[in-house]
Design an enzyme around this catalytic site. Structure first.
Site, PDB file in Angstrom:
ATOM      1  N   HIS A  61     -61.625 -12.050  16.802  1.00  0.00           N
ATOM      2  CA  HIS A  61     -62.881 -12.598  17.311  1.00  0.00           C
ATOM      3  C   HIS A  61     -63.795 -11.540  17.920  1.00  0.00           C
ATOM      4  O   HIS A  61     -64.920 -11.855  18.306  1.00  0.00           O
ATOM      5  CB  HIS A  61     -62.572 -13.680  18.353  1.00  0.00           C
ATOM      6  CG  HIS A  61     -61.434 -14.552  17.942  1.00  0.00           C
ATOM      7  ND1 HIS A  61     -61.522 -15.430  16.883  1.00  0.00           N
ATOM      8  CD2 HIS A  61     -60.159 -14.638  18.396  1.00  0.00           C
ATOM      9  CE1 HIS A  61     -60.351 -16.042  16.728  1.00  0.00           C
ATOM     10  NE2 HIS A  61     -59.514 -15.570  17.632  1.00  0.00           N
ATOM     11  N   HIS A 107     -53.189 -16.665  10.841  1.00  0.00           N
ATOM     12  CA  HIS A 107     -52.980 -17.052  12.238  1.00  0.00           C
ATOM     13  C   HIS A 107     -51.889 -18.107  12.292  1.00  0.00           C
ATOM     14  O   HIS A 107     -51.823 -18.988  11.429  1.00  0.00           O
ATOM     15  CB  HIS A 107     -54.261 -17.620  12.851  1.00  0.00           C
ATOM     16  CG  HIS A 107     -55.382 -16.636  12.864  1.00  0.00           C
ATOM     17  ND1 HIS A 107     -55.470 -15.635  13.787  1.00  0.00           N
ATOM     18  CD2 HIS A 107     -56.437 -16.498  12.026  1.00  0.00           C
ATOM     19  CE1 HIS A 107     -56.550 -14.909  13.530  1.00  0.00           C
ATOM     20  NE2 HIS A 107     -57.138 -15.409  12.466  1.00  0.00           N
ATOM     21  N   ASP A 134     -64.894  -3.255   9.840  1.00  0.00           N
ATOM     22  CA  ASP A 134     -65.416  -2.108   9.101  1.00  0.00           C
ATOM     23  C   ASP A 134     -64.306  -1.344   8.380  1.00  0.00           C
ATOM     24  O   ASP A 134     -64.506  -0.863   7.263  1.00  0.00           O
ATOM     25  CB  ASP A 134     -66.179  -1.181  10.041  1.00  0.00           C
ATOM     26  CG  ASP A 134     -67.513  -1.755  10.478  1.00  0.00           C
ATOM     27  OD1 ASP A 134     -67.942  -2.810   9.945  1.00  0.00           O
ATOM     28  OD2 ASP A 134     -68.145  -1.148  11.375  1.00  0.00           O
ATOM     29  N   TYR A 166     -47.615 -21.173  19.853  1.00  0.00           N
ATOM     30  CA  TYR A 166     -47.185 -20.188  18.867  1.00  0.00           C
ATOM     31  C   TYR A 166     -45.758 -20.380  18.366  1.00  0.00           C
ATOM     32  O   TYR A 166     -45.314 -19.655  17.475  1.00  0.00           O
ATOM     33  CB  TYR A 166     -47.333 -18.775  19.444  1.00  0.00           C
ATOM     34  CG  TYR A 166     -48.758 -18.464  19.836  1.00  0.00           C
ATOM     35  CD1 TYR A 166     -49.739 -18.301  18.872  1.00  0.00           C
ATOM     36  CD2 TYR A 166     -49.124 -18.368  21.177  1.00  0.00           C
ATOM     37  CE1 TYR A 166     -51.052 -18.033  19.227  1.00  0.00           C
ATOM     38  CE2 TYR A 166     -50.425 -18.094  21.541  1.00  0.00           C
ATOM     39  CZ  TYR A 166     -51.387 -17.933  20.565  1.00  0.00           C
ATOM     40  OH  TYR A 166     -52.676 -17.666  20.915  1.00  0.00           O
ATOM     41  N   ARG A 193     -62.687 -18.954  19.649  1.00  0.00           N
ATOM     42  CA  ARG A 193     -61.755 -18.610  18.571  1.00  0.00           C
ATOM     43  C   ARG A 193     -62.257 -19.070  17.198  1.00  0.00           C
ATOM     44  O   ARG A 193     -61.652 -18.766  16.176  1.00  0.00           O
ATOM     45  CB  ARG A 193     -60.382 -19.225  18.830  1.00  0.00           C
ATOM     46  CG  ARG A 193     -59.700 -18.692  20.068  1.00  0.00           C
ATOM     47  CD  ARG A 193     -58.304 -19.263  20.211  1.00  0.00           C
ATOM     48  NE  ARG A 193     -57.767 -19.063  21.536  1.00  0.00           N
ATOM     49  CZ  ARG A 193     -57.141 -17.959  21.949  1.00  0.00           C
ATOM     50  NH1 ARG A 193     -56.981 -16.962  21.132  1.00  0.00           N
ATOM     51  NH2 ARG A 193     -56.686 -17.885  23.179  1.00  0.00           N
ATOM     52  N   ASN A 239     -52.693 -10.396  10.933  1.00  0.00           N
ATOM     53  CA  ASN A 239     -52.851 -11.309  12.058  1.00  0.00           C
ATOM     54  C   ASN A 239     -53.416 -10.452  13.177  1.00  0.00           C
ATOM     55  O   ASN A 239     -52.674  -9.821  13.931  1.00  0.00           O
ATOM     56  CB  ASN A 239     -51.533 -11.954  12.468  1.00  0.00           C
ATOM     57  CG  ASN A 239     -51.717 -12.978  13.575  1.00  0.00           C
ATOM     58  OD1 ASN A 239     -52.745 -13.009  14.234  1.00  0.00           O
ATOM     59  ND2 ASN A 239     -50.716 -13.808  13.783  1.00  0.00           N
ATOM     60  N   SER A 299     -51.578 -20.356  14.819  1.00  0.00           N
ATOM     61  CA  SER A 299     -52.193 -21.594  15.299  1.00  0.00           C
ATOM     62  C   SER A 299     -53.469 -21.884  14.509  1.00  0.00           C
ATOM     63  O   SER A 299     -54.019 -21.000  13.852  1.00  0.00           O
ATOM     64  CB  SER A 299     -52.527 -21.485  16.790  1.00  0.00           C
ATOM     65  OG  SER A 299     -53.565 -20.538  17.000  1.00  0.00           O
TER      66      SER A 299
END
Length: 168
Positions: A101, A121, A108, A44, A132, A95, A123
Site C-alpha cells: 500500500h 495476500h 518501480d 492471518y 488496504r 506478498n 487476508s
C-alpha cells in the site's frame, strides 16, 4: 547465513540455486510475515511462514517447479531481490504485506526488471481497513490473489505456471 542461502530444493536437499531445466519461482515476503502463526491469528491464521513454505514446496514438487523463499522487513532488500531475479527466475510471487500500500520503490522495481510478478495476500485486503484497498504494485503485476489464507500461496504458484506457459 542469509535466509535465502538456507533454501532447500523441493526434495529438501540444498538447492542448486537455479535450475535451467525447470521453472523457477521466487516467493518474496515482506514485513512482519516472519511473525505468522503468532501475529493476529484470527486474520492471518495459525500457520508459520515455514509451514506455508512446506505446503508450497509439496505442490511445487508435483508441478516440477523449483521454488525459493525469502522474507525481509526491509523495503530495500526486497527491491534488491526483485532486481536480482532477472535471468534467474521465471516468475516472482510477492506478498509485499504493508509495502503493498505504500511502496513506489517495489512498484518501480517490478516494472523495471520485466519478470512477471503475482501479488498475493493471506487476508482479503478489500474486506479490511480502507487504506488496504489500494495496491501500489497491482498495476505492474500480472494478477492479484487475495483472501484465501495459505491457499493464496498455492494459487500463486499455480498462477505462476500459467503465466510462464503463456510467455513462451
Amino acid at each position: 547465513m542469509a535466509p535465502w542461502e538456507r533454501s532447500k530444493s523441493i526434495d529438501n536437499r540444498p538447492a542448486d540455486r537455479y535450475h535451467a531445466n525447470r521453472m523457477n519461482v521466487l516467493f518474496l515476503n515482506g514485513p512482519n510475515l516472519n511473525l505468522l502463526g503468532q501475529r493476529e491469528p484470527e486474520v492471518y491464521g495459525r500457520l508459520t511462514l515455514e509451514d506455508i513454505e512446506a505446503k508450497v514446496r509439496e505442490r511445487a514438487a508435483k508441478l516440477n517447479v523449483t521454488v525459493e523463499f525469502r522474507q525481509s522487513n526491509l523495503e530495500g532488500e526486497l527491491v534488491n531481490w526483485i532486481q536480482d531475479a532477472k535471468g534467474k527466475f521465471d516468475v516472482i510471487v510477492l506478498n509485499a504485506a504493508s509495502y503493498t500500500h505504500t511502496s513506489v520503490a517495489l512498484r518501480d522495481a517490478i516494472a523495471a526488471v520485466g519478470v512477471p510478478a503475482i501479488e498475493i495476500h493471506l487476508s482479503n485486503v478489500y474486506a479490511r481497513e480502507e487504506f488496504r484497498h489500494v495496491s501500489m504494485i497491482a498495476p505492474v503485476c500480472r494478477g492479484q490473489i487475495t483472501g484465501f489464507g495459505v491457499n493464496s500461496y498455492i494459487l500463486g504458484l499455480e498462477a505462476s505456471v500459467i503465466v510462464n506457459s503463456k510467455s513462451k
